[in-house]
Design an enzyme around this catalytic site. Sequence first.
Site, PDB file in Angstrom:
ATOM      1  CD  GLU A  30      -0.975   0.739   3.634  1.00 42.96           C
ATOM      2  OE1 GLU A  30      -1.366   1.900   3.436  1.00 42.96           O
ATOM      3  OE2 GLU A  30      -1.190   0.120   4.693  1.00 42.96           O
ATOM      4  CE  LYS A  91      -6.641   7.192   5.815  1.00 42.12           C
ATOM      5  NZ  LYS A  91      -6.788   7.422   7.259  1.00 42.12           N
ATOM      6  CB  SER A 145     -11.048   1.159   9.217  1.00 45.86           C
ATOM      7  OG  SER A 145     -10.340   1.156   7.992  1.00 45.86           O
ATOM      8  CB  ALA A 146     -13.660   1.647   4.301  1.00 44.24           C
ATOM      9  CG  ASP A 147      -8.499  -0.619   6.070  1.00 46.79           C
ATOM     10  OD1 ASP A 147      -8.728   0.028   5.024  1.00 46.79           O
ATOM     11  OD2 ASP A 147      -7.515  -0.401   6.814  1.00 46.79           O
ATOM     12  CE  LYS A 164      -3.332   2.200  12.203  1.00 54.48           C
ATOM     13  NZ  LYS A 164      -3.186   1.495  10.940  1.00 54.48           N
TER      14      LYS A 164
HETATM   15  N1  PSU Z   1      -0.881   0.892   9.131  1.00 59.67           N
HETATM   16  C1  PSU Z   1       0.261   1.599   9.318  1.00 59.67           C
HETATM   17  N2  PSU Z   1       0.291   2.876   8.882  1.00 59.67           N
HETATM   18  C2  PSU Z   1      -0.745   3.418   8.198  1.00 59.67           C
HETATM   19  C3  PSU Z   1      -1.925   2.652   7.976  1.00 59.67           C
HETATM   20  C4  PSU Z   1      -1.942   1.401   8.479  1.00 59.67           C
HETATM   21  O1  PSU Z   1       1.219   1.091   9.880  1.00 59.67           O
HETATM   22  O2  PSU Z   1      -0.642   4.551   7.786  1.00 59.67           O
HETATM   23  C5  PSU Z   1      -3.049   3.187   7.136  1.00 59.67           C
HETATM   24  C6  PSU Z   1      -3.526   2.056   6.224  1.00 59.67           C
HETATM   25  O3  PSU Z   1      -3.492   2.538   4.898  1.00 59.67           O
HETATM   26  C7  PSU Z   1      -4.941   1.782   6.675  1.00 59.67           C
HETATM   27  C8  PSU Z   1      -5.353   3.143   7.123  1.00 59.67           C
HETATM   28  O4  PSU Z   1      -5.735   1.254   5.650  1.00 59.67           O
HETATM   29  O5  PSU Z   1      -4.209   3.595   7.841  1.00 59.67           O
HETATM   30  C9  PSU Z   1      -6.601   3.100   7.955  1.00 59.67           C
HETATM   31  O6  PSU Z   1      -7.158   4.376   8.000  1.00 59.67           O
HETATM   32  P1  PSU Z   1      -8.616   4.589   8.567  1.00 59.67           P
HETATM   33  O7  PSU Z   1      -8.510   4.216  10.014  1.00 59.67           O
HETATM   34  O8  PSU Z   1      -8.898   6.045   8.359  1.00 59.67           O
HETATM   35  O9  PSU Z   1      -9.524   3.696   7.777  1.00 59.67           O
HETATM   36 MN    MN Z   2     -12.029   6.071   9.953  1.00 64.07          MN
END
Ligand code: PSU
Ligand code: MN
Length: 306
Positions: A30, A91, A145-147, A164
């Site tokens: 990514e 992003k 997260s949409a992940d 995380k």
């Molecule tokens: N893990 C890391 N650093 C990052 C991310 C994940 O070590 O920057 C990023 C990834 O791209 C993940 C995103 O998909 O953070 C999640 O963001 P959000 O919580 O806004 O969905």
């Molecule tokens: Mn989010």
Amino acid sequence: MSQTALASPLDIAPEVRETLDRSGAVVALESTIITHGMPYPQNVATAREVEAVVRENGAMPATIAVIGGRIKIGLSPDELEWLGTATDVMKLSRADLPYAVSSKRHGATTVAATMICAHLAGIRVFATGGIGGVHQGVEETMDISADLDELARTPVAVICAGAKAVLDLPRTLEYLETRGVPVVGYGTDRFPAFWSRTSELSVPLRLDSPEAIADLIRTKEALGLGGGTLVANPVPQADEIPASEMRTFIETAIAQAKTRGIAGKAVTPFLLSYLFELTGGRSLATNIALVKNNAALAAQVATSLR
Ligand code: PSU
Ligand code: MN
């Protein structure tokens, strides 16, 4: 008006194309981690090192990003360097990807968007640091997260170091279970917490070799279940920050984000950079180590999948 077919928005790098054509092993990487996850110059150095680790383990790396509306599957060294310093890079998650393409913008792909692009290119394995998840305080913010939804719908295996630890890990695991995503601990019975090897949570499933993981992925595909597989690979012992040490830092960072009214897409990047300051750079060193560790495993899984 008749519909005009959209010309392919994908630019697949020649060596990635060649590897895919002969059904060789490719690992997607990514780019949000480069633009929004780490400071310059460590971001670019890490991205290069991670690509090298994938090659050393017998697979072809394909770092994914959107440049001028083109979905790049595999970046040149110049593109990688440019991305590491560029401002005005969106992003991109599932919701933003078509906009970045139609408006010819630059964008870094999150786990969700990288899965989508990898699948469009025919790549089945993807290495990252940590996935996004259910945020603490979700009762008020609805920030999930949409992940997680992407893991439920797009057939790509994601190798990470857990979610995380700033997230609500129990709810993250609950959500993945509800959405039918297999969560596999690699050589562990505990769900890893990114900077720390373990959390208080059990991991739902366990496998101890890249071959066994490849078997699971093949089996899931053969059953026609759709969706991805999440592999949680603990950070190496020498590089971890124990959960007991991280806890106070994380509480401070989350409190700061709340005080400053940080919301939406900005939350994860803010917490990562704030933790970098709080830990005197240690959190970044751990982050770099765990991404490389995941890249190695992903390459081994991709090699076994062929
Ligand atoms: N893990 C890391 N650093 C990052 C991310 C994940 O070590 O920057 C990023 C990834 O791209 C993940 C995103 O998909 O953070 C999640 O963001 P959000 O919580 O806004 O969905
Ligand atoms: Mn989010």
